[in-house]
Design a protein around this motif. Sequence first.
Motif, PDB file in Angstrom:
ATOM      1  N   ARG A 180      34.566 -10.346  71.801  1.00  0.00           N
ATOM      2  CA  ARG A 180      35.229  -9.854  70.592  1.00  0.00           C
ATOM      3  C   ARG A 180      35.425  -8.348  70.662  1.00  0.00           C
ATOM      4  O   ARG A 180      36.480  -7.815  70.306  1.00  0.00           O
ATOM      5  N   TRP A 181      34.382  -7.638  71.133  1.00  0.00           N
ATOM      6  CA  TRP A 181      34.499  -6.176  71.233  1.00  0.00           C
ATOM      7  C   TRP A 181      35.614  -5.774  72.195  1.00  0.00           C
ATOM      8  O   TRP A 181      36.445  -4.919  71.876  1.00  0.00           O
ATOM      9  N   LYS A 182      35.647  -6.381  73.344  1.00  0.00           N
ATOM     10  CA  LYS A 182      36.544  -5.916  74.405  1.00  0.00           C
ATOM     11  C   LYS A 182      37.995  -6.303  74.156  1.00  0.00           C
ATOM     12  O   LYS A 182      38.910  -5.545  74.518  1.00  0.00           O
ATOM     13  N   TYR A 183      38.209  -7.450  73.525  1.00  0.00           N
ATOM     14  CA  TYR A 183      39.574  -7.959  73.415  1.00  0.00           C
ATOM     15  C   TYR A 183      40.069  -8.096  71.967  1.00  0.00           C
ATOM     16  O   TYR A 183      40.879  -7.262  71.535  1.00  0.00           O
ATOM     17  N   PRO A 184      39.631  -9.063  71.170  1.00  0.00           N
ATOM     18  CA  PRO A 184      40.223  -9.185  69.826  1.00  0.00           C
ATOM     19  C   PRO A 184      40.019  -7.970  68.928  1.00  0.00           C
ATOM     20  O   PRO A 184      40.890  -7.651  68.100  1.00  0.00           O
ATOM     21  N   ASP A 185      38.896  -7.244  69.050  1.00  0.00           N
ATOM     22  CA  ASP A 185      38.619  -6.111  68.164  1.00  0.00           C
ATOM     23  C   ASP A 185      39.199  -4.798  68.660  1.00  0.00           C
ATOM     24  O   ASP A 185      39.013  -3.761  68.029  1.00  0.00           O
ATOM     25  N   ASN A 186      39.886  -4.815  69.795  1.00  0.00           N
ATOM     26  CA  ASN A 186      40.484  -3.586  70.316  1.00  0.00           C
ATOM     27  C   ASN A 186      41.500  -3.035  69.311  1.00  0.00           C
ATOM     28  O   ASN A 186      42.362  -3.767  68.839  1.00  0.00           O
ATOM     29  N   PRO A 187      41.406  -1.743  68.949  1.00  0.00           N
ATOM     30  CA  PRO A 187      42.256  -1.201  67.885  1.00  0.00           C
ATOM     31  C   PRO A 187      43.675  -0.834  68.307  1.00  0.00           C
ATOM     32  O   PRO A 187      44.483  -0.447  67.455  1.00  0.00           O
ATOM     33  N   TYR A 188      43.989  -0.945  69.601  1.00  0.00           N
ATOM     34  CA  TYR A 188      45.265  -0.424  70.079  1.00  0.00           C
ATOM     35  C   TYR A 188      46.328  -1.483  70.315  1.00  0.00           C
ATOM     36  O   TYR A 188      47.464  -1.162  70.665  1.00  0.00           O
ATOM     37  N   VAL A 217      46.874  12.794  81.990  1.00  0.00           N
ATOM     38  CA  VAL A 217      46.829  11.537  81.262  1.00  0.00           C
ATOM     39  C   VAL A 217      45.375  11.137  81.021  1.00  0.00           C
ATOM     40  O   VAL A 217      44.556  11.148  81.940  1.00  0.00           O
ATOM     41  N   HIS A 218      45.066  10.781  79.785  1.00  0.00           N
ATOM     42  CA  HIS A 218      43.700  10.409  79.417  1.00  0.00           C
ATOM     43  C   HIS A 218      43.732   9.573  78.156  1.00  0.00           C
ATOM     44  O   HIS A 218      44.762   9.490  77.470  1.00  0.00           O
ATOM     45  N   ALA A 219      42.622   8.938  77.819  1.00  0.00           N
ATOM     46  CA  ALA A 219      42.542   8.151  76.597  1.00  0.00           C
ATOM     47  C   ALA A 219      42.497   9.075  75.388  1.00  0.00           C
ATOM     48  O   ALA A 219      41.693  10.008  75.336  1.00  0.00           O
ATOM     49  N   LEU A 220      43.374   8.813  74.431  1.00  0.00           N
ATOM     50  CA  LEU A 220      43.363   9.549  73.170  1.00  0.00           C
ATOM     51  C   LEU A 220      42.022   9.322  72.482  1.00  0.00           C
ATOM     52  O   LEU A 220      41.610   8.185  72.278  1.00  0.00           O
ATOM     53  N   ARG A 221      41.371  10.415  72.110  1.00  0.00           N
ATOM     54  CA  ARG A 221      40.049  10.319  71.503  1.00  0.00           C
ATOM     55  C   ARG A 221      40.131  10.589  70.000  1.00  0.00           C
ATOM     56  O   ARG A 221      39.644  11.596  69.506  1.00  0.00           O
ATOM     57  N   ASP A 222      40.756   9.651  69.304  1.00  0.00           N
ATOM     58  CA  ASP A 222      40.726   9.715  67.856  1.00  0.00           C
ATOM     59  C   ASP A 222      39.450   9.023  67.374  1.00  0.00           C
ATOM     60  O   ASP A 222      38.670   8.491  68.170  1.00  0.00           O
ATOM     61  N   GLU A 223      39.238   9.033  66.058  1.00  0.00           N
ATOM     62  CA  GLU A 223      37.993   8.455  65.544  1.00  0.00           C
ATOM     63  C   GLU A 223      37.901   6.968  65.835  1.00  0.00           C
ATOM     64  O   GLU A 223      36.815   6.442  66.117  1.00  0.00           O
ATOM     65  N   ARG A 224      39.030   6.264  65.789  1.00  0.00           N
ATOM     66  CA  ARG A 224      38.953   4.833  66.052  1.00  0.00           C
ATOM     67  C   ARG A 224      38.576   4.556  67.498  1.00  0.00           C
ATOM     68  O   ARG A 224      37.973   3.517  67.806  1.00  0.00           O
ATOM     69  N   PHE A 225      38.934   5.475  68.411  1.00  0.00           N
ATOM     70  CA  PHE A 225      38.493   5.316  69.799  1.00  0.00           C
ATOM     71  C   PHE A 225      36.970   5.310  69.862  1.00  0.00           C
ATOM     72  O   PHE A 225      36.361   4.420  70.472  1.00  0.00           O
ATOM     73  N   TYR A 226      36.334   6.312  69.252  1.00  0.00           N
ATOM     74  CA  TYR A 226      34.878   6.384  69.314  1.00  0.00           C
ATOM     75  C   TYR A 226      34.213   5.259  68.553  1.00  0.00           C
ATOM     76  O   TYR A 226      33.190   4.717  68.985  1.00  0.00           O
ATOM     77  N   ASP A 227      34.777   4.860  67.407  1.00  0.00           N
ATOM     78  CA  ASP A 227      34.190   3.756  66.644  1.00  0.00           C
ATOM     79  C   ASP A 227      34.231   2.449  67.430  1.00  0.00           C
ATOM     80  O   ASP A 227      33.305   1.632  67.340  1.00  0.00           O
ATOM     81  N   TRP A 228      35.309   2.246  68.186  1.00  0.00           N
ATOM     82  CA  TRP A 228      35.427   1.007  68.961  1.00  0.00           C
ATOM     83  C   TRP A 228      34.785   1.113  70.330  1.00  0.00           C
ATOM     84  O   TRP A 228      33.951   0.265  70.699  1.00  0.00           O
ATOM     85  N   LEU A 252      34.062   8.435  82.551  1.00  0.00           N
ATOM     86  CA  LEU A 252      33.585   7.059  82.588  1.00  0.00           C
ATOM     87  C   LEU A 252      34.030   6.261  81.377  1.00  0.00           C
ATOM     88  O   LEU A 252      34.053   5.032  81.405  1.00  0.00           O
ATOM     89  N   ALA A 253      34.391   6.952  80.284  1.00  0.00           N
ATOM     90  CA  ALA A 253      34.836   6.248  79.084  1.00  0.00           C
ATOM     91  C   ALA A 253      36.119   5.476  79.314  1.00  0.00           C
ATOM     92  O   ALA A 253      36.401   4.517  78.596  1.00  0.00           O
ATOM     93  N   GLU A 254      36.899   5.863  80.309  1.00  0.00           N
ATOM     94  CA  GLU A 254      38.123   5.127  80.632  1.00  0.00           C
ATOM     95  C   GLU A 254      37.888   4.035  81.671  1.00  0.00           C
ATOM     96  O   GLU A 254      38.829   3.380  82.098  1.00  0.00           O
ATOM     97  N   ARG A 255      36.642   3.835  82.076  1.00  0.00           N
ATOM     98  CA  ARG A 255      36.325   2.746  82.998  1.00  0.00           C
ATOM     99  C   ARG A 255      35.665   1.612  82.213  1.00  0.00           C
ATOM    100  O   ARG A 255      34.715   1.849  81.456  1.00  0.00           O
TER     101      ARG A 255
END
Length: 366
Positions: A37-45, A211-222, A360-363
């Motif tokens: 659920r965390w990795k796939y259905p709950d992904n915010p993007y 190029v990098h992962a956008l670090r908005d609040e939803r990124f850190y929450d998820w 490592l956050a993008e791995r």
Amino acid sequence: MPSDDDYTIRLYEPADREGFLRLYDEVFGGGTEAWFRWKYPDNPYVAHVPMFVAERDGEIVGARPYMAFRLRNGDRTALGLQTGDTMVHPDHQRRGLFTRMTRQSFDYYGDLDGDVLTFSIPNALSRPGYLKLGCREVGQLATAYRIQDPGALASGAVARAGGAAAPLIRLGQGLWSRRSPTPDDVTVVHHDAVPAGTLSALYEERPPDGVHALRDERFYDWRFDRPDWDYETYVARTTDRAEPIAAVVVGRSDDGDSDTAALTDVLPLAAGSARHRGLAAILPRVASDHADADVVVADRSTLPDDLARAHGFLADDRLPLSAATTPTILISRLFDGTDDPPWELHGARLDALDDWTLTLAERNTF
């Protein structure tokens, strides 16, 4: 033997969850509903599960999933899909299912509005398959290891180093480790969780080039709600300012073979003198708090070379580790529905490692 016509390749549907988990347990072992659920259905993007499956007689026998990120370069973003958990049941391998699932995913995302790209870290066995499908090698993502229990070299996060290299690694750490002065005007505050607002604000102060992962609040929450890892945060401030100057998110995982502490995110992403001072104060605290870990891991690019040496980190793209490790290679390409996609996106070359800024956050393994 089943023919190609016996298989249906299609986008994942919610009813496929149990079949996916059964297949995952068969191929890899483990995999829980909470993790899924965390990795796939709950992904915010994404509003769907970015996965293609191979079905035969109502059974899921293959899966080609992606972990979604919102990738940023400058002021523009794109959807980034990272491959992971690709699998085909042993009874159905060597029938082209990997290629068929991947091609269908390329066609599907190539038809969507907006820019979509894949950035992936396949192993040496699957990498040729991606290259045949039009991906390119971007370069090596070097990893730095502070190996605290050389006995752990035979398994877990440092399995690639191999036990035979242990004497060389001990020598290298002994030669290169040295004391590093800790700034006396920097304080470090420890958080048992991940303060999304604090970290997102620190990131936005100085977004990096590349190029990098956008670090908005939803990124850190998820991203740091992953159920099979525990995360904590170290935030550094100077005595003359209230805002943080640096922060490190440390993940901890014990897979039964080795106990790993990972510097999963290091902020700011862009280098600078204040960041250097903050990390000089944070790293000794991390080393003390996680002295019982078998190994401490970081993306090499996130640590200044002098601090990495001072705290006993060895990089796997340099001796002695490079003599006994397999390089971690980043590959990429745009989904554009053609066999010859463009290689520039928002001013960045997707096949040039210098145009990426990843931690490592993008791995998806940390």
